[in-house]
Design a protein around this motif. Structure first.
Motif, PDB file in Angstrom:
ATOM      1  N   SER A  69      18.121   4.744   1.648  1.00 43.94           N
ATOM      2  CA  SER A  69      17.483   3.427   1.582  1.00 43.94           C
ATOM      3  C   SER A  69      16.069   3.442   2.177  1.00 43.94           C
ATOM      4  N   GLY A  70      15.628   4.606   2.610  1.00 43.73           N
ATOM      5  CA  GLY A  70      14.290   4.707   3.203  1.00 43.73           C
ATOM      6  C   GLY A  70      13.147   4.729   2.211  1.00 43.73           C
ATOM      7  N   GLY A  71      13.348   4.146   1.026  1.00 42.48           N
ATOM      8  CA  GLY A  71      12.264   4.074   0.048  1.00 42.48           C
ATOM      9  C   GLY A  71      12.112   5.358  -0.729  1.00 42.48           C
ATOM     10  N   ASP A  72      10.991   5.549  -1.385  1.00 41.79           N
ATOM     11  CA  ASP A  72      10.851   6.742  -2.220  1.00 41.79           C
ATOM     12  C   ASP A  72       9.920   7.773  -1.583  1.00 41.79           C
ATOM     13  N   SER A  73       9.720   7.663  -0.264  1.00 46.26           N
ATOM     14  CA  SER A  73       8.865   8.644   0.399  1.00 46.26           C
ATOM     15  C   SER A  73       9.641   9.915   0.693  1.00 46.26           C
ATOM     16  N   PHE A  74       8.987  11.012   0.465  1.00 48.73           N
ATOM     17  CA  PHE A  74       9.472  12.349   0.795  1.00 48.73           C
ATOM     18  C   PHE A  74       9.853  12.450   2.279  1.00 48.73           C
ATOM     19  N   TRP A  75       9.175  11.700   3.121  1.00 48.09           N
ATOM     20  CA  TRP A  75       9.365  11.819   4.569  1.00 48.09           C
ATOM     21  C   TRP A  75      10.606  11.083   5.071  1.00 48.09           C
ATOM     22  N   LYS A  76      11.355  10.465   4.154  1.00 43.33           N
ATOM     23  CA  LYS A  76      12.566   9.776   4.620  1.00 43.33           C
ATOM     24  C   LYS A  76      13.634  10.757   5.095  1.00 43.33           C
ATOM     25  N   TYR A  77      13.465  12.064   4.772  1.00 45.97           N
ATOM     26  CA  TYR A  77      14.436  13.066   5.222  1.00 45.97           C
ATOM     27  C   TYR A  77      14.128  13.603   6.616  1.00 45.97           C
ATOM     28  N   LEU A  78      13.205  12.933   7.314  1.00 48.41           N
ATOM     29  CA  LEU A  78      12.766  13.389   8.641  1.00 48.41           C
ATOM     30  C   LEU A  78      13.881  13.804   9.616  1.00 48.41           C
TER      31      LEU A  78
END
Ligand SMILES: *Cc1c(COP(=O)(O)O)cnc(C)c1O
Ligand SMILES: [Zn+2]
Length: 391
Positions: free
Chosen positions: A54-63
């Motif tokens: 649910s963290g949007g479509d940013s690559f960085w949501k896998y932080l």
């Protein structure tokens, strides 16, 4: 509150543990590739897939499953999840289940090299590096130069003389020192070794000679799992040079199973390579665990012109563990596939990506891909970077 589950680095061969907070290149004991290791048990209870998705479509949501100390260090050029398109003309032609392509042309600098270099440059910057260097066959050069410029770091690139002009030009625009050598990426790597002796503070971000490009490429696995609603396709065909994406996806699948996000089922991982440079195909066919240096490597699919991948043993191990295979494709057949798919689908494959289409044909003819199998191809760069390849 930000939390990364990153623990330490572990050697892919001898298993020696290394600190995750030091700037390291390869294993101090045996010189092989280091892999980032995570506290999967804690992440399993603390990290829900729906929450991450649910963290949007940013690559960085896998932080949480990436090795950064702090999100404030992120060096970004606007990385987004890339689209997956269905190519029904290929399903009809080859008689398979659904065929999809994941289109990495949409990444910053027009190739999936941005994934690895966004991470490697961010992490190097976080650990105090002021200057990065890299031998490249093309797209890694552009991505490295762009992220280094963004981070305010110096950047020295060595590429073969016949690297696509678009790659050399983008490096210059990003202010990198670009040097050209006769030969292939292997000769460029020798030149980087020499330069590093004179510049001991430069950090080398060569494929798998530092641990974090792999972590960036790993997001390919997380992203596609989410896009396929946590049911992986039956077959993945990946155009293989240094192998970071293939190894990275496989690592992601293992981590996600540990997290309880996916089950034990895995795709067959198929490597496609250029007929003029197919060391992995040859080693796979011969049952070897390492590849031999491919002499006189030639192909216009520049990303595949890697005569000897540093982590060939991990590529071969991955293909075998997955029950996959490897196929070699001529530039002529790849160009033909570019034209056909362009006309029938309105989709423009780059030369490397087009090898996956031809490999799919070879794999179905060999009876290797089942009739109802769901297949995912990778288009790894923007076709516009290779003017004239198929026209
Ligand atoms: C680098 C590259 C590849 C090969 O990727 P690896 O992860 O190094 O195997 C494939 N396609 C393109 C366009 C590339 O630039
Ligand atoms: Zn080791």
């Amino acid at each position: 509150m930000y939390r990364s589950y990153f623990k330490h680095l572990e050697c892919s061969v001898c298993g020696t543990q290394h600190s995750g907070s030091e700037l390291l290149a390869v294993c101090k004991t045996c010189g092989k590739a280091l892999l980032a290791s995570y506290d999967i048990a804690s992440a399993r209870s603390g990290l829900r897939r729906e929450e991450v998705a649910s963290g949007g479509d940013s690559f960085w949501k896998y932080l949480p499953m990436l090795p950064l100390r702090s999100p404030s260090s992120i060096v970004s050029l606007g990385e987004r999840m890339t689209p997956i398109l269905r190519l029904t003309s290929l399903e009809r032609k080859f008689g398979t289940g659904p065929v999809w392509v994941k289109d990495e042309a949409m990444m910053p600098t027009g190739s999936f090299k941005a994934r690895g270099l966004a991470l490697a440059v961010t992490r190097a910057h976080e650990l105090g590096v002021r200057h990065v260097c890299l031998p490249s066959a093309g797209n890694a050069a552009g991505a490295c130069a762009a992220y280094a410029a963004r981070a305010g770091m110096g950047c020295t690139i060595v590429v073969p003389k016949d690297t696509p002009a678009a790659n050399i030009e983008e490096c210059r625009i990003y202010g990198a020192d670009v040097r050209q050598v006769d030969g292939t990426i292997s000769d460029a790597a020798n030149e980087i070794q020499k330069l590093k002796k004179e510049h001991s503070d430069w950090f080398d971000v060569s494929t798998l000679k530092e641990p974090y490009r792999l972590e960036g490429k790993k997001t390919m696995g997380y992203e596609l799992a989410e896009q396929f609603s946590w049911n992986l396709p039956d077959v993945i065909i990946y155009p293989t040079g240094g192998g970071t994406g293939l190894i990275g996806m496989w690592k992601a699948f293992g981590e996600m199973e540990g997290l309880g996000w996916i089950g034990p089922a895995r795709p067959k991982m198929i490597s496609s390579q250029a007929a003029g440079c197919a060391p992995i195909v040859k080693a796979f066919a011969e049952g070897k665990s390492e590849s031999e240096f491919w002499e006189h490597a030639h192909t216009k699919a520049s990303g595949l012109r890697v005569p000897k991948a540093f982590a060939d043993y991990l590529i071969l191990r991955t293909i075998r563990e997955s029950g996959g295979s490897a196929f070699a494709v001529t530039d002529e057949r790849a160009a033909e596939a570019v034209r056909k798919v362009g006309k029938q689908e309105g989709f423009f494959f780059c030369p490397e990506g087009a090898t996956t289409v031809v490999a799919l044909e070879q794999a179905t003819k060999a009876g290797f891909v089942k009739r109802d199998a769901a297949v995912l191809l990778w288009n790894t760069a923007a076709a516009a970077k290779y003017p004239g390849f198929a026209s």
